[in-house]
Enzyme design. Sequence first.
Site, PDB file in Angstrom:
ATOM      1  N   HIS A 188       0.798  -1.235   0.000  1.00  0.00           N
ATOM      2  CA  HIS A 188       0.000   0.000   0.000  1.00  0.00           C
ATOM      3  C   HIS A 188       0.827   1.280   0.000  1.00  0.00           C
ATOM      4  O   HIS A 188       0.286   2.359  -0.107  1.00  0.00           O
ATOM      5  CB  HIS A 188      -0.953   0.018   1.204  1.00  0.00           C
ATOM      6  CG  HIS A 188      -0.259   0.287   2.506  1.00  0.00           C
ATOM      7  ND1 HIS A 188       0.478  -0.663   3.165  1.00  0.00           N
ATOM      8  CD2 HIS A 188      -0.176   1.415   3.255  1.00  0.00           C
ATOM      9  CE1 HIS A 188       0.981  -0.142   4.264  1.00  0.00           C
ATOM     10  NE2 HIS A 188       0.605   1.113   4.356  1.00  0.00           N
TER      11      HIS A 188
HETATM   12  C1  UD1 Z   1      -2.099   5.286   6.032  1.00  0.00           C
HETATM   13  C2  UD1 Z   1      -0.796   5.721   6.701  1.00  0.00           C
HETATM   14  C3  UD1 Z   1       0.210   4.603   6.597  1.00  0.00           C
HETATM   15  C4  UD1 Z   1      -0.335   3.312   7.155  1.00  0.00           C
HETATM   16  C5  UD1 Z   1      -1.656   2.995   6.478  1.00  0.00           C
HETATM   17  C6  UD1 Z   1      -2.265   1.781   7.102  1.00  0.00           C
HETATM   18  C7  UD1 Z   1      -0.225   8.120   6.617  1.00  0.00           C
HETATM   19  C8  UD1 Z   1       0.719   9.084   6.044  1.00  0.00           C
HETATM   20  N1  UD1 Z   1      -0.224   6.880   6.048  1.00  0.00           N
HETATM   21  O1  UD1 Z   1      -1.815   5.054   4.664  1.00  0.00           O
HETATM   22  O2  UD1 Z   1       1.367   4.958   7.344  1.00  0.00           O
HETATM   23  O3  UD1 Z   1       0.591   2.285   6.934  1.00  0.00           O
HETATM   24  O4  UD1 Z   1      -2.562   4.108   6.647  1.00  0.00           O
HETATM   25  O5  UD1 Z   1      -3.250   1.230   6.279  1.00  0.00           O
HETATM   26  O6  UD1 Z   1      -0.935   8.439   7.544  1.00  0.00           O
HETATM   27  N2  UD1 Z   1      -8.881   5.015   1.294  1.00  0.00           N
HETATM   28  C9  UD1 Z   1     -10.077   4.384   1.130  1.00  0.00           C
HETATM   29  N3  UD1 Z   1     -10.779   4.012   2.246  1.00  0.00           N
HETATM   30  C10 UD1 Z   1     -10.336   4.258   3.496  1.00  0.00           C
HETATM   31  C11 UD1 Z   1      -9.124   4.935   3.662  1.00  0.00           C
HETATM   32  C12 UD1 Z   1      -8.409   5.297   2.560  1.00  0.00           C
HETATM   33  O7  UD1 Z   1     -10.511   4.129   0.016  1.00  0.00           O
HETATM   34  O8  UD1 Z   1     -11.010   3.878   4.477  1.00  0.00           O
HETATM   35  C13 UD1 Z   1      -8.111   5.409   0.101  1.00  0.00           C
HETATM   36  C14 UD1 Z   1      -8.378   6.827  -0.357  1.00  0.00           C
HETATM   37  O9  UD1 Z   1      -8.272   6.856  -1.732  1.00  0.00           O
HETATM   38  C15 UD1 Z   1      -7.228   7.581   0.258  1.00  0.00           C
HETATM   39  C16 UD1 Z   1      -6.108   6.568   0.167  1.00  0.00           C
HETATM   40  O10 UD1 Z   1      -6.742   5.322   0.420  1.00  0.00           O
HETATM   41  O11 UD1 Z   1      -6.930   8.769  -0.408  1.00  0.00           O
HETATM   42  C17 UD1 Z   1      -4.989   6.784   1.134  1.00  0.00           C
HETATM   43  O12 UD1 Z   1      -5.474   6.803   2.485  1.00  0.00           O
HETATM   44  P1  UD1 Z   1      -4.605   7.516   3.620  1.00  0.00           P
HETATM   45  O13 UD1 Z   1      -5.246   7.357   4.926  1.00  0.00           O
HETATM   46  O14 UD1 Z   1      -4.248   8.892   3.183  1.00  0.00           O
HETATM   47  O15 UD1 Z   1      -3.244   6.700   3.583  1.00  0.00           O
HETATM   48  P2  UD1 Z   1      -2.983   5.120   3.590  1.00  0.00           P
HETATM   49  O16 UD1 Z   1      -2.373   4.738   2.298  1.00  0.00           O
HETATM   50  O17 UD1 Z   1      -4.158   4.355   4.051  1.00  0.00           O
END
Ligand code: UD1
Length: 374
Positions: free
Chosen positions: A211
């Site tokens: 991820h």
């Molecule tokens: C985040 C953390 C990462 C951690 C990971 C655990 C930061 C910088 N990153 O990364 O350190 O390892 O969580 O999983 O805080 N999205 C969904 N549904 C959700 C959440 C996210 O579809 O419930 C998608 C969205 O497109 C979003 C993208 O995932 O923009 C990224 O989500 P985000 O929380 O920004 O970062 P993660 O990659 O999940």
Amino acid sequence: MYMTRKKVVTVVGTRPNFMKMGPILGALAGRPEEFDSTLVHTGQHYDAAMSDVFFEELGIGAPDYSLDVGSGSHAQQTACVMQRLEPVLEQEQPDYVLIPGDVNSTLAAALVASKMGIPVAHVEAGLRSFDRSMPEEINRLLCDRVADLLFTHSPEAEEYLVSEGCDPAAIHYVGNTMIDTLVALRSRIDAEGGISRRGLEPGGYMLVTLHRPALVDTPLLAAVMEELYELAGEMRVLFPAHPRTRAAIQDLGLPLDMPGLDVTDPMGYLEFLHLLSGATAVLTDSGGIQEEATYLGVPCLTLRDNTERPVTVSMGTNMLLGLRPDRVTEVPTLVDAIQARPAKLPPLWDGNAANRIVEVLAGAKDLAPTAPAA
Ligand code: UD1
């Protein structure tokens, strides 16, 4: 003797935060005469499969506050947590704010609390990848810098923290709360049944999770997928994909399913840990999975150039492949090499870390606000 209850506000936001804080919330709830515990969920992760399922499975009660920040750029997400958390802390006036790990929600909470003069306690302090291109590394450095209590679970953490100027008296080696969750739920994990339900054999498949932006947002993702399609000809490959990873694979026009390969929706905790415990190996760029695989004795191949969890390599079952999709072809040989070397558990990864943390919180005095609230 009259005793004032300590008020603790715990801030969680993402999937791995829930496994790290569940045991602490349980331990706080078990000492109601000493602690008044309040839970804030920032909503950084919001899909049912990324959030709700963990609350249910880990027995975490509904959050007292849901900030519903959702996704956004790093600045937007961090700022939104800060704006919405500040009034909660104003209302609650806690004695401590308890934060886990290294995600954007963690940093946001650390900044808000420390500027309000509220002591910050950081769980999983002192991890360092020494790679500032990782957003998490920035979050770790800054959280530890402002934290008043630093709870560590990795033997090298204290040395790093002290070298950065943290007060040694603030550092407490307590063990690993994510492993507490695994220990507490072990019988349910073992009985979950997902291996047979998915038509797999124990020891007959590889689990994959990816991820991180360094992989998912670059041409490396297509290269990894090509390698996985190839590997799936030799062994079954099961790939529960983060929503952003699934979207990135689809954007590349690549197939999610091929003979021998299943890209599935994200899994709940019990199913994922059940599948991890029976896997030949796990290929991942996650941090927490490196630790869980070490605990379970499952070979872990980490598709990154570095790890903030070196103890999983030096003592456990982890091996760094580098950010090198081409090395996926070596997986069967590397699994044999990992299995042939001795592995043991890091100190205090024993299921009791949360109790140690709560004991420290109970005894901590003199954590008076360091700055006046605005
Ligand atoms: C985040 C953390 C990462 C951690 C990971 C655990 C930061 C910088 N990153 O990364 O350190 O390892 O969580 O999983 O805080 N999205 C969904 N549904 C959700 C959440 C996210 O579809 O419930 C998608 C969205 O497109 C979003 C993208 O995932 O923009 C990224 O989500 P985000 O929380 O920004 O970062 P993660 O990659 O999940």
